[in-house]
Design a protein around this motif. Structure first.
Motif, PDB file in Angstrom:
ATOM      1  N   SER A  57      13.470  10.999 -11.246  1.00  0.00           N
ATOM      2  CA  SER A  57      14.401  10.061 -11.875  1.00  0.00           C
ATOM      3  C   SER A  57      13.996   8.607 -11.643  1.00  0.00           C
ATOM      4  O   SER A  57      14.431   7.710 -12.382  1.00  0.00           O
ATOM      5  N   PHE A  58      13.169   8.349 -10.637  1.00  0.00           N
ATOM      6  CA  PHE A  58      12.745   6.970 -10.404  1.00  0.00           C
ATOM      7  C   PHE A  58      11.967   6.432 -11.603  1.00  0.00           C
ATOM      8  O   PHE A  58      12.147   5.290 -12.013  1.00  0.00           O
ATOM      9  N   ALA A  59      11.115   7.254 -12.182  1.00  0.00           N
ATOM     10  CA  ALA A  59      10.291   6.813 -13.312  1.00  0.00           C
ATOM     11  C   ALA A  59      11.095   6.624 -14.582  1.00  0.00           C
ATOM     12  O   ALA A  59      10.702   5.853 -15.468  1.00  0.00           O
ATOM     13  N   THR A  60      12.225   7.297 -14.704  1.00  0.00           N
ATOM     14  CA  THR A  60      13.007   7.234 -15.944  1.00  0.00           C
ATOM     15  C   THR A  60      14.236   6.327 -15.844  1.00  0.00           C
ATOM     16  O   THR A  60      14.652   5.743 -16.847  1.00  0.00           O
ATOM     17  N   ASP A  61      14.811   6.180 -14.653  1.00  0.00           N
ATOM     18  CA  ASP A  61      16.064   5.449 -14.506  1.00  0.00           C
ATOM     19  C   ASP A  61      15.905   4.051 -13.926  1.00  0.00           C
ATOM     20  O   ASP A  61      16.881   3.294 -13.883  1.00  0.00           O
ATOM     21  N   PHE A  62      14.702   3.726 -13.470  1.00  0.00           N
ATOM     22  CA  PHE A  62      14.490   2.438 -12.832  1.00  0.00           C
ATOM     23  C   PHE A  62      13.400   1.664 -13.567  1.00  0.00           C
ATOM     24  O   PHE A  62      12.503   2.254 -14.171  1.00  0.00           O
ATOM     25  N   VAL A  63      13.477   0.316 -13.499  1.00  0.00           N
ATOM     26  CA  VAL A  63      12.499  -0.537 -14.164  1.00  0.00           C
ATOM     27  C   VAL A  63      11.142  -0.359 -13.503  1.00  0.00           C
ATOM     28  O   VAL A  63      11.025  -0.434 -12.275  1.00  0.00           O
ATOM     29  N   GLN A  64      10.118  -0.119 -14.314  1.00  0.00           N
ATOM     30  CA  GLN A  64       8.766   0.045 -13.799  1.00  0.00           C
ATOM     31  C   GLN A  64       7.994  -1.259 -13.968  1.00  0.00           C
ATOM     32  O   GLN A  64       8.200  -2.026 -14.906  1.00  0.00           O
ATOM     33  N   ARG A  65       7.075  -1.479 -13.091  1.00  0.00           N
ATOM     34  CA  ARG A  65       6.284  -2.702 -13.060  1.00  0.00           C
ATOM     35  C   ARG A  65       5.286  -2.739 -14.222  1.00  0.00           C
ATOM     36  O   ARG A  65       4.756  -1.717 -14.637  1.00  0.00           O
ATOM     37  N   PHE A  66       5.037  -3.943 -14.751  1.00  0.00           N
ATOM     38  CA  PHE A  66       4.078  -4.080 -15.854  1.00  0.00           C
ATOM     39  C   PHE A  66       2.646  -3.931 -15.356  1.00  0.00           C
ATOM     40  O   PHE A  66       1.865  -3.172 -15.906  1.00  0.00           O
ATOM     41  N   SER A  67       2.278  -4.678 -14.340  1.00  0.00           N
ATOM     42  CA  SER A  67       0.908  -4.628 -13.842  1.00  0.00           C
ATOM     43  C   SER A  67       0.778  -3.575 -12.757  1.00  0.00           C
ATOM     44  O   SER A  67       1.580  -3.528 -11.813  1.00  0.00           O
ATOM     45  N   VAL A  68      -0.240  -2.727 -12.863  1.00  0.00           N
ATOM     46  CA  VAL A  68      -0.467  -1.706 -11.834  1.00  0.00           C
ATOM     47  C   VAL A  68      -1.488  -2.189 -10.808  1.00  0.00           C
ATOM     48  O   VAL A  68      -1.823  -1.460  -9.878  1.00  0.00           O
ATOM     49  N   ASN A  69      -1.956  -3.404 -10.969  1.00  0.00           N
ATOM     50  CA  ASN A  69      -2.965  -3.938 -10.050  1.00  0.00           C
ATOM     51  C   ASN A  69      -2.300  -4.710  -8.920  1.00  0.00           C
ATOM     52  O   ASN A  69      -1.399  -5.509  -9.147  1.00  0.00           O
ATOM     53  N   ARG A  70      -2.745  -4.480  -7.693  1.00  0.00           N
ATOM     54  CA  ARG A  70      -2.209  -5.145  -6.502  1.00  0.00           C
ATOM     55  C   ARG A  70      -0.675  -5.059  -6.499  1.00  0.00           C
ATOM     56  O   ARG A  70       0.029  -6.052  -6.280  1.00  0.00           O
ATOM     57  N   ALA A  71      -0.173  -3.880  -6.714  1.00  0.00           N
ATOM     58  CA  ALA A  71       1.270  -3.686  -6.856  1.00  0.00           C
ATOM     59  C   ALA A  71       1.934  -3.433  -5.506  1.00  0.00           C
ATOM     60  O   ALA A  71       1.317  -2.893  -4.589  1.00  0.00           O
ATOM     61  N   PRO A  72       3.196  -3.802  -5.363  1.00  0.00           N
ATOM     62  CA  PRO A  72       3.957  -3.370  -4.191  1.00  0.00           C
ATOM     63  C   PRO A  72       4.242  -1.878  -4.305  1.00  0.00           C
ATOM     64  O   PRO A  72       4.168  -1.312  -5.398  1.00  0.00           O
TER      65      PRO A  72
END
Length: 499
Positions: A53-68
């Motif tokens: 549900s994290f991937a579907t219900d929460f905002v995902q980051r645009f950049s996958v580089n140097r991500a938290p």
């Protein structure tokens, strides 16, 4: 001033402490999630990020580089719940990051590992009071939604070129866009904010309530807390809400002439005129091209007369659009700004502010790009973007009216690269950093200065906030975020001698 080695030891100690805290959070994530559920109201949502549900219900980051990285995600239902999350994180030494649009791409965010994702998706309201000329938004309202709502109400406000960013984060860093020539930074129109500070307090902040903090919010606000609501002054739409967008393409070989013409506009352009420029390599055109996009908040005839020096250069392509101002970010520079909204890309960002047009230096920069990109196709995703706004809007407000530091900067240059794979990032990073250094040599400033939202993360706090404003921002940090909970996004350090 502390010695270099003492500062290095201090920094190493802080990094070690952050790594230790991150590992502890990773190991205790189920317990943390359970404790947060017990603290928050029933309408709040708490999940482990390993849950689907994290991937579907929460905002995902645009950049996958140097991500938290996050191990627990929380979606608070109220400002009181936000305060509970902040106090819990403070008391238990758990790192967290408040997320709105999920767009911030500074590499400084990668220092946050195994943290809490404090997702503000529930705070997405937009309310416009037409009679009072005010607008109140929630902490996660997206720029595109704000723009559409303002246009529908016959109002306007400076909005950025990138439609997918959260408007709150945009504002807290200053907020610059095509209509800044009319109204200054978005933060200049801020009336008040509802903020959960680093001490866990829920405050209403304005010119009369906590005015010291209000000053800091307007340009460095993400250093002091989580903004759950912002109220702005808004303006009747200029030219009936219509704008003229003129796009042109010039061959790279003509760049010296383009820079020369541009220099006549530098610091002198009418307040109704905004400019966006892109320099990149197009194989189908045989090398470098310069794409220029103008937005004019007025009649087409006036726009055409103003742009005659550029039109006389006989661009390779010319496009003139009469468009609602809400659509400007979608069509300026042929819609190239939409590239910043692609999710899942490897972003490699660098930036520098310009105070003059150094034509010989700019010719050298384009020549370097031409030589390097012709020889190395893997670097051709790197582009230079140049945003230039009239000084009128910024100069409506005194320098000491807010923490926003760069009212005298006339152009904001970004070097952006978008890589499809992590393997290409090191080469793109080296090329983009070299471009930044070359622009800096002709910037008109002895030290690097960069708009905080465009920063890479390797700059100093003085580059983001200016040496003259940093001490006052640090004093605010000691009062409103003494434990440096908000220390991940191009942060103001608590200690004066940290940098």
């Amino acid at each position: 001033m502390a010695s270099f080695w003492s500062l290095l030891t201090l920094y190493a100690g802080l990094v070690f402490l952050q790594l230790a805290q991150a590992q502890a959070t990773c190991n205790l994530s189920p317990r943390i999630a359970e404790q947060l559920r017990s603290l928050l109201s029933p309408r709040s949502e708490v999940v482990l990020t390993s849950n689907a549900s994290f991937a579907t219900d929460f905002v995902q980051r645009f950049s996958v580089n140097r991500a938290p990285s996050f191990v627990v995600a929380v979606k608070p239902a109220s400002a009181a719940d936000v305060g509970r999350v902040v106090r819990y994180a403070s008391q238990n030494n758990v790192p967290f990051l408040a997320t709105g649009g999920g767009h911030g791409y500074t590499w400084s965010l990668s220092r946050l590992q195994c943290g809490i994702d404090l997702d503000l998706s529930s705070f997405d309201s937009i309310a416009i009071d037409n009679a009072a000329n005010t607008m109140t938004i929630g902490g996660s309202a997206l720029s595109d939604n704000v723009t559409r709502a303002l246009y529908a109400a016959g109002k306007e406000l400076p909005v950025g070129m990138c439609t997918c960013v959260g408007f709150t984060g945009f504002t807290l860093g200053g907020g610059i866009g095509p209509y800044s020539g009319l109204y200054g930074a978005a933060s200049d129109s801020l009336i008040s904010a509802e903020l959960v500070t680093g001490t866990g307090q829920l405050l209403t902040v304005s010119k009369t309530q906590h005015p010291d903090l209000f000053w800091g919010l307007k340009g460095a606000g993400f250093n002091y807390g989580v903004a759950t609501a912002l109220t702005f002054r808004v303006y009747p739409a200029t030219n009936g809400g219509q704008a003229v967008v003129t796009n042109m393409i010039f061959p790279g070989a003509l760049n010296g002439t383009v820079w020369q013409v541009l220099s006549a506009f530098f610091g002198n352009q009418p307040k109704e005129l905004g400019l966006a420029l892109s320099v990149g390599y197009q194989e189908q055109r045989g090398g470098m091209v310069i794409i220029v996009g103008f937005v004019y908040a007025g009649p087409e005839a006036e726009s055409t007369a103003l742009l005659k020096p550029f039109l006389d250069l006989n661009p390779l392509n010319l496009q003139i659009l009469n468009t609602p101002w809400e659509d400007v970010p979608e069509v300026i520079v042929y819609g190239a700004t939409r590239a910043g909204c692609q999710k899942g890309a490897q972003f490699v960002p660098y930036s520098v502010n310009l105070y003059k047009v150094d034509v010989p230096n700019l010719i050298n920069v384009v020549g370097y790009m031409q030589t390097t990109l012709a020889a190395n196709a893997t670097l051709r995703s790197a582009i230079v973007t140049w945003a230039q706004y009239a000084p009128y809007g910024f100069q409506r407000y005194a320098d000491d009216s807010s923490a926003f530091p760069y009212r005298a900067a006339t152009a904001f240059v970004q070097i952006n690269a978008f890589s499809p794979s992590a393997e290409q990032v090191p080469a793109l990073d080296g090329f983009a950093r070299e471009l930044r250094d070359r622009f800096q040599r002709g910037s008109g400033s002895r030290s690097l200065e960069t708009y905080v939202h465009f920063g890479h993360g390797d700059e100093t706090p003085a580059a983001w906030y200016s040496a003259r404003k940093l001490p006052r921002l640090q004093e605010l940090k000691r009062v409103y975020d003494p434990k440096s909970l908000f220390s991940w996004y191009n942060a103001v350090p608590v200690r004066r001698d940290y940098w």
